[in-house]
Design a protein around this motif. Structure first.
Motif, PDB file in Angstrom:
ATOM      1  N   GLU A 199       1.329  -0.678  -0.056  1.00 53.08           N
ATOM      2  CA  GLU A 199      -0.109  -0.195   0.012  1.00 53.08           C
ATOM      3  C   GLU A 199       0.217   0.968   0.197  1.00 53.08           C
ATOM      4  N   LEU A 200       0.339   2.180  -0.978  1.00 51.75           N
ATOM      5  CA  LEU A 200       1.844   3.220  -1.011  1.00 51.75           C
ATOM      6  C   LEU A 200       0.357   4.659  -1.534  1.00 51.75           C
ATOM      7  N   PHE A 211      -3.096   4.278  -3.055  1.00 48.92           N
ATOM      8  CA  PHE A 211      -3.089   2.916  -3.983  1.00 48.92           C
ATOM      9  C   PHE A 211      -2.602   1.494  -3.346  1.00 48.92           C
ATOM     10  N   THR A 212      -3.194   0.590  -4.278  1.00 49.58           N
ATOM     11  CA  THR A 212      -2.143  -0.819  -3.345  1.00 49.58           C
ATOM     12  C   THR A 212      -2.176  -1.891  -4.885  1.00 49.58           C
ATOM     13  N   ASN A 213      -1.413  -2.814  -4.277  1.00 51.10           N
ATOM     14  CA  ASN A 213      -1.154  -3.789  -5.622  1.00 51.10           C
ATOM     15  C   ASN A 213      -2.769  -4.104  -6.604  1.00 51.10           C
ATOM     16  N   THR A 214      -3.200  -3.630  -5.988  1.00 50.84           N
ATOM     17  CA  THR A 214      -4.887  -4.878  -6.512  1.00 50.84           C
ATOM     18  C   THR A 214      -5.474  -3.208  -7.151  1.00 50.84           C
ATOM     19  N   GLU A 265       2.704   1.100 -11.600  1.00 51.45           N
ATOM     20  CA  GLU A 265       3.308   0.627 -12.736  1.00 51.45           C
ATOM     21  C   GLU A 265       4.417   0.526 -12.074  1.00 51.45           C
ATOM     22  N   PRO A 266       4.800  -1.399 -12.302  1.00 51.31           N
ATOM     23  CA  PRO A 266       6.735  -1.786 -11.711  1.00 51.31           C
ATOM     24  C   PRO A 266       7.879  -0.542 -11.678  1.00 51.31           C
ATOM     25  N   GLY A 267       7.870  -0.494 -10.048  1.00 50.49           N
ATOM     26  CA  GLY A 267       9.406   0.736  -9.763  1.00 50.49           C
ATOM     27  C   GLY A 267       8.382   2.076 -10.022  1.00 50.49           C
TER      28      GLY A 267
END
Length: 219
Positions: A52-53, A75-78, A99-101
């Motif tokens: 979670e970021l 936002f989260t990974n999902t 997105e990744p990174g």
């Protein structure tokens, strides 16, 4: 158990795992029609990846006051997409995609006087430990765009354009008709004059008197 093996296990289990977060941004971005696309890249070092970021965009080189915050969202990974209204006095919209990174952040509703340095702040909310880091800042250059036309104004412009095109065409058609009529009149007058000259050149023939009807013979 040998001493070397014990030392290896101790190093693997006893040394702390350092968590770190680094944020980087491009140096300069130019807007297009009041919209900019900003990539806030981050590099996280730790045992677990962030789940979670939270991202926030601040205007200015220094300071973290609320009045300097342009927009913010979590936002989260999902749930990798988000959209939020800006926290400025007027409407500034922010859209983001994880997105990744990196976080692909799109800011719209900007004007020329919004040109400034903008910093990304990324926070790791979960799992612990909590981390927060600012980027080095990006100069957002907002170009002044011409005033956009509404559909009604565009229709008025189209009607005006059609009228401006029709008027010269109508004038050209009228001039062409006038030239044709003038040519016909000139040709007709020329033919009439030619016929008149032809009749004037004909000499009338005098009647010859053979004396048979001479009134002088009558007494």
């Amino acid at each position: 158990m040998s001493l070397s093996l014990l030392t290896f296990l101790c190093l693997g289990l006893c040394l702390p795992v350092w968590n770190a977060l680094k944020v980087s941004q491009p140096y300069r971005v130019v807007s297009h029609r009041g919209e900019v696309e900003l990539f806030c890249s981050y590099h996280h070092t730790g045992r677990h990846e962030p789940e979670e970021l939270r991202i926030a965009l601040y205007r200015g080189m220094y300071g973290e006051q609320e009045e300097q915050k342009v927009c913010a969202s979590s936002f989260t990974n999902t749930n990798t997409d988000f959209q939020t209204e800006g926290e400025a006095e007027r409407t500034v919209r922010c859209r983001g995609q994880l997105e990744p990174g990196k976080v692909n952040l799109t800011i719209s509703g900007l004007r020329g006087n919004d040109t400034d340095l903008y910093r990304c702040a990324i926070e790791v909310l979960y799992p612990p430990p909590y981390l927060r880091t600012f980027g080095n800042g990006t100069l957002l250059y907002i170009t002044e765009e011409p005033e956009c036309f509404t559909p009604e104004a565009q229709r008025r412009d189209d009607v005006t354009g059609e009228t401006s095109v029709r008027l010269p065409l109508a004038g050209l058609a009228a001039a062409t008709i006038l030239i044709v009529i003038s040519a016909i009149v000139i040709l007709f007058v020329h033919q009439v004059l030619q016929r008149k000259r032809r009749f004037e050149t004909i000499i009338p023939m005098a009647s010859q008197n053979d004396g048979r009807f001479d009134y002088g013979n009558f007494q």
